[in-house]
Design a protein around this motif. Structure first.
Motif, short mmCIF file in Angstrom:
data_model
loop_
_atom_site.label_atom_id
_atom_site.label_comp_id
_atom_site.label_asym_id
_atom_site.label_seq_id
_atom_site.Cartn_x
_atom_site.Cartn_y
_atom_site.Cartn_z
N GLU A 252 0.86 -1.36 0.02
CA GLU A 252 0.16 -0.04 -0.05
C GLU A 252 0.88 1.12 0.15
O GLU A 252 0.60 2.17 -0.70
N GLN A 253 1.90 1.24 0.81
CA GLN A 253 2.83 2.46 0.76
C GLN A 253 3.44 2.58 -0.53
O GLN A 253 3.70 3.68 -0.76
N PHE A 254 3.78 1.48 -1.00
CA PHE A 254 4.50 1.55 -2.43
C PHE A 254 3.78 2.12 -3.56
O PHE A 254 4.00 2.90 -3.91
N THR A 255 2.24 1.81 -3.38
CA THR A 255 1.50 2.19 -4.58
C THR A 255 1.11 3.97 -4.46
O THR A 255 1.28 4.40 -5.06
N THR A 256 1.32 4.23 -2.97
CA THR A 256 1.00 5.60 -2.64
C THR A 256 2.19 6.47 -3.26
O THR A 256 2.08 7.36 -3.71
N ALA A 257 3.33 5.75 -2.65
CA ALA A 257 4.56 6.52 -3.08
C ALA A 257 4.84 6.72 -4.73
O ALA A 257 5.29 7.56 -5.11
#
Length: 264
Positions: A252-257
């Motif tokens: 999830e953090q990857f997609t946001t970044a």
């Protein structure tokens, strides 16, 4: 007994004693010569063994030889030395740069969290992926697993970009990625065991031969040089078109970044 016989017997006894002493002296001399000769041979053998060890120690090791071997570039690479590895749809406008060392535990954690999402994004044309492989852990904790795994990744890339991505994911998987200090990737048999989990590589004779022959060893060293020249100091490192992205810990953090980087 007559005096004459007594003297004769004494003389004979003295002669036997003399002969025995001479025979013993000869035996002792021969034994000393054998001991001396053995010592000389042992010394010569030791000198020879030391000389051989010195010669062997000065011989270039496998990777030193690979550095001067003919460069074989895998298919699906670009650039003078084949060290530009870009996977994805040509029409994708953005490029995610990913810098990794195969033995790196943090890279394994990142791949386990975001590796599948990266493959989905690349397949969807969200961005292209540019991979840069490092081998610095081999120097930090000793071994050759980083170099050997990178060479095997070259063999997978020669099969197809998808095989490359799948093999990379398998190397970093929770089940198969070793501890940083355990040089499992330095053994071809272990790399082939990992490859058996990838459909395109399992039973692939050409891939197996390339791994065992070290076909892409020189290429792995050239790729490592490209990493060194990049200025990147650690792995994993992510950049979107040259701009660094903080390494996310979850999918999830990857997609946001990534979404943020794509807008920038």
């Amino acid at each position: 007994m007559s005096s004459r016989n007594s003297q004769a017997n004494k003389a004979a006894a003295r002669e036997r004693l003399r002969a025995e002493r001479e025979a013993q002296a000869k035996k002792d001399k021969v034994r000393r010569q054998v001991i001396v000769a053995g010592a000389v041979l042992a010394a010569l053998g030791l000198v020879g063994a030391v000389g051989y060890a010195v010669v062997q120690a000065n011989q270039p090791d496998h990777w030193e030889k690979a550095a001067t071997a003919a460069l074989v570039k895998p298919k699906n690479t670009e650039g003078e030395d084949g060290t530009t590895v870009v996977v994805g749809k040509p029409e994708a406008k953005k490029t995610l740069e990913l810098y990794e060392d195969s033995r790196c535990p943090a890279c394994a954690g990142f791949e386990q969290a975001a590796g599948e999402q990266i493959k989905k994004d690349v397949d969807a044309g969200k961005y292209k992926l540019q991979y840069v492989g490092a081998t610095f852990i081999d120097n930090a904790v000793k071994g050759e697993g980083s170099k050997n795994a990178l060479s095997a990744l070259g063999a997978a890339l020669n099969v197809s970009p998808q095989a490359f991505l799948d093999f990379k994911g398998a190397l970093y998987s929770k089940e198969l990625h070793p501890e940083e200090t355990v040089d499992s990737f330095g053994k071809d048999d272990y790399l082939l065991k990992v490859a058996d989990t990838v459909p395109a590589l399992k039973g692939n004779a050409e891939f197996k031969k390339a791994v065992e022959d070290g076909t892409y060893d020189r290429w792995a060293l050239e790729m490592s040089k490209a990493f060194d020249k990049s200025g990147v100091k650690g792995t994993p490192t992510l950049k979107m078109d040259g701009k660094k992205i903080d390494t996310p810990q979850t999918a999830e953090q990857f997609t946001t970044a990534i979404d943020k980087a794509l807008q920038g």
